[in-house]
Design an enzyme around this catalytic site. Sequence first.
Site, PDB file in Angstrom:
ATOM      1  N   LYS A   1    -114.298 149.548  91.798  1.00  0.00           N
ATOM      2  CA  LYS A   1    -114.493 150.977  92.015  1.00  0.00           C
ATOM      3  C   LYS A   1    -115.609 151.501  91.107  1.00  0.00           C
ATOM      4  CE  LYS A   1    -111.008 150.068  94.658  1.00  0.00           C
ATOM      5  NZ  LYS A   1    -109.633 150.280  94.233  1.00  0.00           N
TER       6      LYS A   1
ATOM      7  N   TYR B   1    -100.992 153.237  92.863  1.00  0.00           N
ATOM      8  CA  TYR B   1    -101.750 152.523  93.890  1.00  0.00           C
ATOM      9  C   TYR B   1    -100.789 151.669  94.735  1.00  0.00           C
ATOM     10  CZ  TYR B   1    -105.153 149.251  95.849  1.00  0.00           C
ATOM     11  OH  TYR B   1    -105.906 148.495  96.690  1.00  0.00           O
TER      12      TYR B   1
ATOM     13  N   ARG C   1    -113.942 128.716  84.563  1.00  0.00           N
ATOM     14  CA  ARG C   1    -112.645 129.406  84.713  1.00  0.00           C
ATOM     15  C   ARG C   1    -112.126 129.870  83.351  1.00  0.00           C
ATOM     16  NH1 ARG C   1    -107.968 126.897  84.496  1.00  0.00           N
ATOM     17  NH2 ARG C   1    -108.669 124.985  85.519  1.00  0.00           N
TER      18      ARG C   1
ATOM     19  N   ASP D   1    -103.561 152.194  84.273  1.00  0.00           N
ATOM     20  CA  ASP D   1    -104.589 151.900  85.268  1.00  0.00           C
ATOM     21  C   ASP D   1    -105.601 153.048  85.196  1.00  0.00           C
ATOM     22  OD1 ASP D   1    -106.142 151.655  87.562  1.00  0.00           O
ATOM     23  OD2 ASP D   1    -104.490 150.917  88.801  1.00  0.00           O
TER      24      ASP D   1
HETATM   25  C1  LIG Z   1    -108.410 149.572  94.268  1.00  0.00           C
HETATM   26  C2  LIG Z   1    -107.415 149.808  93.205  1.00  0.00           C
HETATM   27  C3  LIG Z   1    -106.693 148.754  92.657  1.00  0.00           C
HETATM   28  C4  LIG Z   1    -106.831 147.338  93.152  1.00  0.00           C
HETATM   29  O1  LIG Z   1    -108.104 146.836  92.905  1.00  0.00           O
HETATM   30  P1  LIG Z   1    -108.832 145.710  93.816  1.00  0.00           P
HETATM   31  O2  LIG Z   1    -110.125 145.552  93.143  1.00  0.00           O
HETATM   32  O3  LIG Z   1    -108.903 146.248  95.198  1.00  0.00           O
HETATM   33  O4  LIG Z   1    -107.967 144.494  93.762  1.00  0.00           O
HETATM   34  C5  LIG Z   1    -105.811 149.051  91.627  1.00  0.00           C
HETATM   35  N1  LIG Z   1    -105.634 150.307  91.183  1.00  0.00           N
HETATM   36  C6  LIG Z   1    -106.296 151.348  91.703  1.00  0.00           C
HETATM   37  C7  LIG Z   1    -106.051 152.709  91.173  1.00  0.00           C
HETATM   38  C8  LIG Z   1    -107.204 151.139  92.729  1.00  0.00           C
HETATM   39  O5  LIG Z   1    -107.857 152.171  93.267  1.00  0.00           O
END
Ligand SMILES: *Cc1c(COP(=O)(O)O)cnc(C)c1O
Length: 377
Positions: free
Chosen positions: A190, A92, A39, A165
């Site tokens: 992603k 998001y 962890r 982000d």
């Molecule tokens: C999917 C996504 C998230 C969240 O990510 P997870 O891996 O699903 O927790 C945050 N920001 C954007 C732009 C996303 O597409």
Amino acid sequence: MEIHPKITPIYQTSVFKFEDLNELELYFGEPGSRYLYSRNGNPNSDELAEALTRLEGGAGAVATGSGMAAIFAALMTYCAAGDHVLCAADIYGGSSSLLNQELSRLGITVSYVPFEELTTNLAAYMQPRTRLLLCETISNPLLRVADLRAAAEATHALGLKLVVDNTFASPVITRPFEHGADLVMHSVTKYVAGHSDVTAGAVVARTAEDAARLKQLGTLFGLTLSPMESWLAVRGLKTLRLRMEAHCRNAQAVAELLARHPAVGEVFYPGLPQHPQHALAAAQGAGQFGGMVSFRLADDTTEAVSRFMRASQRFPFAPSLAGVDSSLSYPAGTSHRALSEEQRQELGITAGLVRLSVGIEPAAELLLDLQQALDKK
Ligand SMILES: *Cc1c(COP(=O)(O)O)cnc(C)c1O
């Protein structure tokens, strides 16, 4: 026998052994020299964090169990009870739900800033304890492109931090630190991992001080990523540059087909010359525009969307994005479901809005499929 694996093996262990108490002292005395407990740190999650730190050009990173954990860690790097954050209105859905439903309970409040005001009118949203602005490089789902340099100048002028982000762009297209960002986060789920088989996240810091804070948040909130998921993400990351080239090339062709088709009312893709931030996207993205394309059907109804979904063979409905295989999502029913009808209208997320995640298949196959699905009326 000495073993020299070419690839870092999966250290599928929750804990590490120590010879004696001297070695234990060395763990605490020479940070980074040894591992204690997964962890707190593991060779696989460190490999992912280091690879992303290099790609983004930061000082350090933490790999997290999801993109949501990354957003949480990013916000907690700078915020405590009583603080206030600014968040781009185009964000998001999970990020706004986290702020509205959970961080509010910890005494952290939020104001949403419309896209047009991100770089021009932040001062109007300031409160005495405003700490940061959270925005996306390329927004979800309308693919608006934030002017990161202008946003960094505006936030820093007000004494705020800029948290970006960078999920939709990936560091191949945009490196927000080069434009002044303080923290960059990813849903590694992603593009970074890229194969729709990992849930993971990461936050990269520009300064060593913030990187240390991220490491503590990861450890104490238990946000860190498992060895196996880290290993998969590292493997995916090795082809990020090649995949992004294919995603971008295919998405451009898809956007151009959609823009020509009479069944389509409006196309959102930064690579189209008519996109409002096309020039900015070209400059900030080194001529690459990403693999996400949204469009509004001319018949702006759920029935028309369902007909299109049934007719398409190559874009299965799957409410995620950025995998090597193409998919389709429906923002009004998934990522932006928590918003009121009025809020959705304000953001332009109408009944007929469809978001495509364009994969890396042969472009001709995707174009043929879209053409026939749109022709079917
Ligand atoms: C999917 C996504 C998230 C969240 O990510 P997870 O891996 O699903 O927790 C945050 N920001 C954007 C732009 C996303 O597409």
